[in-house]
Scaffold this motif. Structure first.
Motif, mmCIF file in Angstrom:
data_model
loop_
_atom_site.group_PDB
_atom_site.id
_atom_site.type_symbol
_atom_site.label_atom_id
_atom_site.label_comp_id
_atom_site.label_asym_id
_atom_site.label_seq_id
_atom_site.Cartn_x
_atom_site.Cartn_y
_atom_site.Cartn_z
ATOM 1 N N ILE A 189 3.794 12.332 -2.172
ATOM 2 C CA ILE A 189 4.622 11.785 -1.109
ATOM 3 C C ILE A 189 3.900 10.595 -0.496
ATOM 4 C CG2 ILE A 189 5.776 12.292 1.081
ATOM 5 C CD1 ILE A 189 6.806 13.915 -1.340
ATOM 6 N N VAL A 190 4.652 9.547 -0.175
ATOM 7 C CA VAL A 190 4.068 8.365 0.450
ATOM 8 C C VAL A 190 4.085 8.570 1.966
ATOM 9 C CG1 VAL A 190 4.169 5.867 0.692
ATOM 10 C CG2 VAL A 190 4.890 6.937 -1.456
ATOM 11 N N ILE A 191 2.929 8.878 2.515
ATOM 12 C CA ILE A 191 2.774 9.132 3.946
ATOM 13 C C ILE A 191 1.307 8.900 4.290
ATOM 14 C CG2 ILE A 191 2.373 11.609 3.613
ATOM 15 C CD1 ILE A 191 3.928 12.087 6.258
ATOM 16 N N HIS A 192 1.028 8.514 5.530
ATOM 17 C CA HIS A 192 -0.321 8.067 5.867
ATOM 18 C C HIS A 192 -1.384 9.149 5.721
ATOM 19 C CE1 HIS A 192 -3.703 6.119 7.618
ATOM 20 N NE2 HIS A 192 -3.733 6.919 8.663
ATOM 21 N N ASP A 193 -1.079 10.387 6.099
ATOM 22 C CA ASP A 193 -2.095 11.426 5.964
ATOM 23 C C ASP A 193 -1.445 12.772 5.682
ATOM 24 O OD1 ASP A 193 -1.219 12.336 8.507
ATOM 25 O OD2 ASP A 193 -2.665 11.020 9.506
ATOM 26 N N TYR B 274 1.813 20.437 7.995
ATOM 27 C CA TYR B 274 1.186 19.831 6.827
ATOM 28 C C TYR B 274 2.224 19.532 5.741
ATOM 29 C CZ TYR B 274 -3.434 21.023 8.692
ATOM 30 O OH TYR B 274 -4.561 21.099 9.472
ATOM 31 N N VAL B 275 2.096 18.342 5.143
ATOM 32 C CA VAL B 275 2.979 17.949 4.042
ATOM 33 C C VAL B 275 2.968 18.997 2.943
ATOM 34 C CG1 VAL B 275 3.400 16.202 2.262
ATOM 35 C CG2 VAL B 275 2.603 15.490 4.536
ATOM 36 N N ILE B 276 1.795 19.532 2.642
ATOM 37 C CA ILE B 276 1.606 20.424 1.504
ATOM 38 C C ILE B 276 2.325 21.766 1.669
ATOM 39 C CG2 ILE B 276 -0.483 21.680 2.168
ATOM 40 C CD1 ILE B 276 -1.636 20.762 -0.598
ATOM 41 N N PRO C 224 -2.249 2.011 -4.198
ATOM 42 C CA PRO C 224 -2.213 3.419 -3.766
ATOM 43 C C PRO C 224 -3.573 3.944 -3.321
ATOM 44 C CG PRO C 224 -2.146 3.275 -6.155
ATOM 45 C CD PRO C 224 -2.071 1.867 -5.652
ATOM 46 N N GLU C 225 -3.520 4.925 -2.423
ATOM 47 C CA GLU C 225 -4.740 5.605 -1.978
ATOM 48 C C GLU C 225 -4.642 7.099 -2.232
ATOM 49 O OE1 GLU C 225 -7.279 6.792 2.044
ATOM 50 O OE2 GLU C 225 -5.872 5.095 2.156
ATOM 51 N N GLU D 250 0.809 -1.212 0.000
ATOM 52 C CA GLU D 250 0.000 0.000 0.000
ATOM 53 C C GLU D 250 0.848 1.270 0.000
ATOM 54 O OE1 GLU D 250 -3.718 1.797 2.583
ATOM 55 O OE2 GLU D 250 -1.937 1.125 3.652
ATOM 56 N N GLN D 251 0.344 2.304 -0.699
ATOM 57 C CA GLN D 251 0.928 3.644 -0.685
ATOM 58 C C GLN D 251 -0.174 4.681 -0.438
ATOM 59 O OE1 GLN D 251 1.099 1.795 -3.772
ATOM 60 N NE2 GLN D 251 2.851 0.668 -2.975
ATOM 61 N N ASP D 252 -0.116 5.381 0.682
ATOM 62 C CA ASP D 252 -0.996 6.533 0.905
ATOM 63 C C ASP D 252 -0.309 7.750 0.307
ATOM 64 O OD1 ASP D 252 -2.982 5.182 2.446
ATOM 65 O OD2 ASP D 252 -1.615 5.197 4.151
ATOM 66 N N LEU D 253 -1.072 8.593 -0.418
ATOM 67 C CA LEU D 253 -0.437 9.652 -1.214
ATOM 68 C C LEU D 253 -0.964 11.037 -0.868
ATOM 69 C CD1 LEU D 253 -0.472 7.794 -4.641
ATOM 70 C CD2 LEU D 253 1.412 7.953 -2.993
#
Length: 324
Positions: A72-76, A100-102, A165-166, A60-63
C-alpha cells in the motif's frame, strides 16, 4: 465525471510543458515527496497525477503491506493520522491505541477516506494552509495501481518520469511474519524496473536491509540509503559498498551562517568523493525554518550546497527554479 476528474484534467493541461523523455542522473533532480503533497493529500492518486503534470523527475512511493500482502502506498505503518479509520473501525486499534495498515485487508483499506495529515490525538491538521482536512473524496491505493498510473501518464504525455519507492520498516514487517522487500522487488521486476537504467530509485532507512537488497537479493537498481541519525553520517564508506546515493535530512548538509552566507558540512563533498549522489529531504515552502523564502532554500542547497536533488512537497516550485 466528478469534480476531481475535471480538476485533474485541467491540471494536466495547465502544467504540461515539454515532455521529459530522459532523466540524466548527472543533473539535479526533483523528487515529488509523497506526490504534490503541498497541494493535495499526500500519497493520493490525485497528488501523484499533479506531480506528474508538474514535471517532477521522480515521484515517491512509501510502501507498507496490507494483511493480504498488498503493498500500500502510505507514509508509514499507521492509518490514523491520514484516514478516518478510527471512525470506521474503532475496535481495530492495538494496545498502543494506533491503527496499523497490516491489520486490514486491501478491500477494507479501500473503504477508508484519506485526508490531509493530522495529529490523531488532537485532530488538528499538521499544515494548516494546505488542502482542508476531511474534504474531498480521496482513497488509498496499491503500489501496482500507482505504477500503472505513472506508466500510463508517461505513455499518454510522452514523458519519462520515474518512481522512487521506499521499503518502510522492514524489521516491523518481518516481526509480523511478512516479507515486504521481496514482494516489492517482484512487482518492480514485473513492471520492468530491474537496473539503474530503468528510471527507478529504491530507498530505505534500514542499512542492513538495503545492503541485503544489493548483495543477497542481487538487485541492480539504483539504491539510496536514507539517513536519520548523526551516527549514520560516519558510515559513508560502508554505504558506498552497496548504495549509489544517500538521502540525508537537509539540515545535515547545513553548518552555520556567517555574514548572511551559509557554510556547509563536509557531507556532500565526502559523499561525492565516494561516488554517492545526495538527495536531501524535505523541502517545504510552508515550513522554511532557517530560510526567509523557498527560493533561498533551493539556491542554498541545490546550487551553493551542490546537492544532486531534493525531495519536495512543492515540485512545481523546484522544477521552475532549476529551469531558470
Amino acid at each position: 465525471m466528478n469534480s476531481i476528474s475535471v480538476f485533474l484534467i485541467y491540471l494536466l493541461l495547465f502544467f504540461f510543458h515539454q515532455p521529459k523523455t530522459t532523466v540524466n542522473m548527472n543533473t539535479k533532480i526533483v523528487i515529488a515527496h509523497r506526490g504534490a503533497s503541498g497541494y493535495l493529500p499526500e500519497h493520493t492518486m490525485e497528488a501523484k497525477s499533479m506531480a506528474h503534470a508538474m514535471n517532477a523527475d521522480y515521484i515517491e512511493q512509501d510502501l507498507v503491506l496490507s494483511k493480504d500482502d498488498i503493498p500500500i502506498v502510505i507514509h508509514d505503518i499507521y492509518l490514523d493520522d491520514v484516514t478516518d479509520v478510527a471512525t470506521k473501525f474503532p475496535e481495530r486499534k492495538r494496545k498502543d491505541n494506533r491503527f496499523y495498515v497490516i491489520d486490514f485487508t486491501f478491500d477494507e483499506l479501500k473503504t477508508l477516506q484519506v485526508t490531509e495529515r493530522f495529529n490523531p490525538k488532537t485532530g488538528k491538521q499538521v499544515y494548516k494552509n494546505r488542502f482542508p482536512k476531511a474534504k474531498g473524496n480521496f482513497k488509498l491505493h496499491s503500489f501496482q495501481e500507482e505504477i500503472e498510473l505513472i506508466q500510463g501518464l508517461n505513455k499518454s504525455t510522452g514523458k519519462n518520469i520515474g518512481i522512487y519507492p521506499e521499503i518502510k520498516e522492514p524489521s516491523f514487517h518481518k516481526n509480523e511474519g511478512k516479507n515486504l522487500t521481496e514482494i516489492v522487488l517482484k512487482i518492480l521486476t514485473d513492471f520492468g524496473y530491474k537496473t539503474k537504467n530503468d528510471n527507478c530509485i529504491l530507498q530505505c532507512f534500514d542499512a542492513k536491509e538495503l545492503e541485503r537488497i544489493r548483495k543477497k537479493l542481487q538487485s541492480e537498481l539504483f539504491l539510496v540509503q536514507l539517513i536519520e541519525s548523526e551516527e549514520a553520517l560516519q558510515q559513508l564508506k560502508y554505504f558506498a559498498t552497496y548504495a549509489d546515493g544517500i538521502g540525508p535530512w537537509y539540515k545535515q548538509v547545513l553548518d552555520t551562517k556567517i555574514d548572511d552566507t551559509w557554510q556547509f558540512t563536509s557531507l556532500v563533498a565526502d559523499a561525492h568523493k565516494l561516488g554517492l549522489k545526495v538527495h536531501p529531504f524535505t523541502f517545504r515552502a510552508d515550513s522554511l525554518d532557517e530560510f526567509s523564502t523557498f527560493e533561498e532554500m533551493l539556491k542554498t542547497l541545490l546550487i551553493d550546497g551542490n546537492v544532486d536533488g531534493c525531495f519536495t512537497d512543492f515540485p512545481d516550485l523546484a522544477v521552475d527554479f532549476l529551469d531558470k
